[in-house]
Design an enzyme around this catalytic site. Structure first.
Site: not given
Length: 500
Positions: A45, A75, A189, A273, A276, A321, A405
């Site tokens: 792959y 990409h 990746n 608070y 404290r 990934f 995906e």
């Protein structure tokens, strides 16, 4: 290889990169496995197949270089403002460190070019947005890889301007390189955008947590708060690590306090608070940050691309990934840091109310002067913004790659929001810092605890006492500089002991 830790992040990374320049045998060995697989004609792959939904499409040997080039080009679709240069550099360093572990199979030529870029401060310009936090931070890492092809841009020396990658390569007598089989996939990746933002913020948070305790102690003294809630015996009965640390830090900072002695028997039973419960609130944030650091340290010392290459010749496709481990702890860190600002803003508000002899709005002539009223508005605005940004990004998922995906982490959004929350927290704590310093002026001649006194003097050397309205933004900017510089904590620790 050097193991990277958050506390010594930059030292560790420099040692790792230096070591890889001397010896990258693990990279060469992994590459040999890839070359053997290609010679054997095996289908692997992303090496000789398409990507994502096109994983079943076999690619011929004559198109393998074009396959990797196309991967980077297709990409590189990021958008938004550029990532700050310092974080872009961190992304590249973390990518190189991961590749250097020797399970990615990147070619030595490409790996050496990345080392050259780092060695010569050639840091790519990377848009912030476009990653969904699974399949790696694909778009940002593709932009990081573009200059290898002579495309995209580099930052200038100061990180303010950009220059075309092609011109910068020519300046260094370099030609663009041809990516070899597997190179593009090894580059894009991975979880390096999420990791870089997480590591950057968490490393700074270690100092920020100390400053939060110090600033809280300053407000406690200025408001004549009680030291009783910080008694060690209380915290032994609820022994969360962060709570114990914060209470001990406060006790250390308040040693030799004349202010505490002056009201020890005043009859006040309890403080609000935000005074404290400093150990409980700051401590919970400390514990959350500690957990996040543990996860991020595991991540930045991992191999998160796909497929992975093993010594016995196996090339295995998996899901390292996927950013879910990071997405969850980055969201957790967002909440932890946001709470530091939330309680800080409440203390700032208390300082303005005129309690126990302090003038309202911390100026003696109000009406004509608004005093310290409006800086608190800014704190309130930033705290409110943090509440929106702290919404967990990791609970969302939108399928991508034609359903291949089908669950993604959205950890990249967590990372970007974490960075913005951190910057907001800096501003809120800085406002409390100079506000508490103003209030402490009205407690003179009584001296606060030794640590608080050191901090008060340090602030006054830079930011003078305000007797009338003026351009407060300059004071806030100076206070941020004091907050982020390690010099003040260094002085306190030198005079007292190391804060945790």
């Amino acid at each position: 290889m050097t193991s990277i830790g958050i506390k010594d992040l930059y030292t560790d990374l420099n040692e790792s990169i230096s070591g890889l320049k001397q010896n990258n045998s693990a990279v060469r060995n992994a590459r040999a496995v890839v070359e053997q697989a290609l010679n054997d004609g095996r289908t692997a792959y992303g090496i000789n197949t398409g990507f994502g939904a096109m994983a079943r499409q076999k690619i011929g040997p004559d198109a393998l270089k074009q396959l990797q080039r196309n991967l980077i080009l297709s990409h590189s679709v990021g958008t938004g403002d550029p990532i700050p240069k310092e974080i872009s550099r961190l992304m590249m360093q973390l990518k190189v460190h991961s590749l250097g572990i020797g399970n990615s199979g990147i070619s030595e030529t490409t790996f050496q070019r990345l080392l050259f870029f780092l060695d010569h401060d050639m840091i790519p310009v990377i848009p912030q947005k476009g990653s969904v936090g699974a399949s790696g931070d694909l778009a940002p890492l593709a932009h990081m890889a573009l200059p290898l092809l002579g495309l995209g841009d580099f930052w200038d020396e100061h990180g303010n301007k950009t220059m075309p990658a092609k011109a910068c390569l020519e300046k260094h007598n370099l030609q663009p390189i041809d990516l070899q089989a597997k190179d593009g996939l090894s580059l894009i990746n991975g979880t390096q955008l999420m990791s870089a933002y997480g590591a950057y913020v968490l490393e700074k948070s270690l100092h920020l947590l100390k400053m939060a305790d110090l600033i809280g102690a300053m407000s406690l003294e200025a408001l004549q708060g009680s030291i009783t809630p910080f008694d060690e015996r209380i915290h032994k009965l609820r022994p969360h690590d962060g709570q114990k640390v914060s209470s001990e830090n406060i006790r250390t900072l308040l040693v030799e306090s004349e202010i505490l002695e002056s009201h020890r028997h005043c009859g006040k039973v309890q403080d609000p608070y935000s005074l404290r419960c400093i150990p409980q609130v700051h401590g919970a944030s400390r514990d959350a940050i500690a957990h996040a650091i543990q996860t991020v340290e595991t991540e930045i010392n991992s191999v998160t691309d796909n497929p992975l290459v093993f010594e016995n010749g196996d090339i295995l496709s998996g899901g390292n990934f996927h950013g879910q481990p990071l997405a969850l702890v980055l969201d957790y860190s967002k909440i932890a840091l946001a709470e530091l600002a939330s309680i800080s803003e409440r203390r700032t508000y208390l300082l303005l109310e005129g309690h126990d002899g302090l003038p309202k709005l911390l100026m003696e002539k109000t009406g004509i002067n608004s005093g310290f009223m409006i800086p608190q508005y800014t704190s309130a605005a930033l705290v409110s913004e943090n509440k929106v940004l702290a919404h967990p990004s990791s609970v969302d998922s939108i399928p991508t790659s034609m359903g291949q995906e089908d669950h993604v982490s959205m950890g990249s959004i967590s990372a970007l929001h974490l960075y913005q929350i951190y910057k907001n927290v800096e501003q809120v704590l800085a406002i409390e810092l100079f506000t508490a310093s103003q209030a402490l002026d009205f407690r003179k001649p009584l001296k606060p605890g030794k640590g608080v006194d050191i901090a008060h003097t340090y602030v006054r050397n830079t930011i003078p006492h305000a007797t009338e309205d003026h351009y407060f933004k300059n004071d806030i900017s100076k206070a941020v500089d004091i907050l982020t510089d390690h010099s003040l904590i260094g002085q306190v620790e030198h005079e007292l002991k190391e804060l945790q």
